[in-house]
Design a protein around this motif. Sequence first.
Motif, PDB file in Angstrom:
ATOM      1  N   GLY A 131      53.809  52.206  39.052  1.00 25.82           N
ATOM      2  CA  GLY A 131      54.515  52.176  40.337  1.00 25.82           C
ATOM      3  C   GLY A 131      53.853  53.057  41.375  1.00 25.82           C
ATOM      4  N   LYS A 132      53.296  54.187  40.945  1.00 31.51           N
ATOM      5  CA  LYS A 132      52.681  55.129  41.884  1.00 31.51           C
ATOM      6  C   LYS A 132      51.316  54.662  42.364  1.00 31.51           C
ATOM      7  N   TYR A 133      50.480  54.211  41.448  1.00 32.17           N
ATOM      8  CA  TYR A 133      49.085  53.921  41.796  1.00 32.17           C
ATOM      9  C   TYR A 133      48.810  52.450  42.098  1.00 32.17           C
ATOM     10  N   LEU A 134      49.684  51.545  41.656  1.00 32.46           N
ATOM     11  CA  LEU A 134      49.438  50.114  41.850  1.00 32.46           C
ATOM     12  C   LEU A 134      50.533  49.458  42.674  1.00 32.46           C
ATOM     13  N   ASP A 135      51.192  50.258  43.491  1.00 36.27           N
ATOM     14  CA  ASP A 135      52.212  49.726  44.397  1.00 36.27           C
ATOM     15  C   ASP A 135      51.554  48.763  45.391  1.00 36.27           C
ATOM     16  N   GLY A 136      52.209  47.654  45.671  1.00 35.34           N
ATOM     17  CA  GLY A 136      51.658  46.676  46.603  1.00 35.34           C
ATOM     18  C   GLY A 136      50.754  45.655  45.946  1.00 35.34           C
ATOM     19  N   THR A 137      50.641  45.714  44.608  1.00 36.33           N
ATOM     20  CA  THR A 137      49.838  44.727  43.870  1.00 36.33           C
ATOM     21  C   THR A 137      50.782  43.871  43.020  1.00 36.33           C
TER      22      THR A 137
END
Length: 384
Positions: free
Chosen positions: A104-110
Amino acid sequence: MDSPFIYYRYVTGKNFFGRREDCKILGNLLAQGEHVVLCEPPKAGKTSVIQQTLLNLRVTGRQFAVGQFNLMNIRTIADFLTRLGSTALRTVATTPGEYQELIGKYLDGTHFLFDQRSYAETDRIVSLNWDVDDNDILAMLRFPQRIARDRGTALILILDEFQCIGNTEDGDKVCKVFEKVLAEMRGEPKPGCTYIFSGSMVNAMNEIFRHKRYFYRQVEFLPLRTIDEKEIIDYVHKGFMNSGKEVDRTLLHGVCRLFRNEMCYINHLTAICDSLSRGYIVESTMTEALRIVLSVHEPRFLATMDSLTTFQVSLLKAILDGHVKFSASEVIRAYGLNSSANVKRLKDALMKKEIVTFNEKDEPVVIDPLFEYWVRKFYFEQKI
């Protein structure tokens, strides 16, 4: 008692020998954050060198995390990206809650997410809820560096059989985006993520890194050195002595020449000799062991030859006969190769099938020494 001749897995510690200089070079490169390419035939010792190097680095007190996965069964970009993400996550997290938080923190928007049900059923950490797009590729290739940098953890990712990226629907696109990401990483502070690109399909790896020149000046090539024959003979002799046996060193010279100092085949042969004998190992024991090794690999060799066209078999015969200028009119005539244009196609075919490769002088080399012996002696029925 365990056999000293290990051929079915990688070795470290007391069973590792002959490539300590390679380990030293690889260790220095990794310590400097350099990405490395290891491109050697199957069972040439790549994994042993990598694992021994990592062991050496840990002994010196270096702190790092290691992730590793094999691309051999990767057929889509989505498979590659989710495997890469899952491997990176396992190096820094251990619980479903942590996995979900980091995705959720590093791949948000994917389109990547942590699917609890998929994780429970398949142990897959990273899943997709839609088709992969360009943003997904870029985000996931940046992902290992981001978690390494933000957590202050030096991360080493080993991508085995990297040439299989070409089996996906667009491996070139992945390589181009990967290049962009590695370029971004150059300017970032350490620690970060360092990659080892390892592959056993020599020509396919060369196609990516040398011919198409992906990752140009971003990676360092580490060709493994041929182990010294004397060192091999001393190692084998000592192994037999430890089990109360003796072997004629002259026989071992012949074994080294036959296998071109490739330790996997040598260890396989000597392990069989060890099991066949109780005392002095004579030539007949070596000959019987060689028959056994050949019987194991012969179905593979037969399948390889059966896959070749008549023209391709003719070019292989010309190679084994010592020719190097295959477009010469006399060679074309003698082996029925048709034309110089056809020769080019035949060379490409044998390279694609990973039967031969060509050195810096454009001289052909049969990649597998045991296959070369078998095809000479049994297929073309040459006297050896």
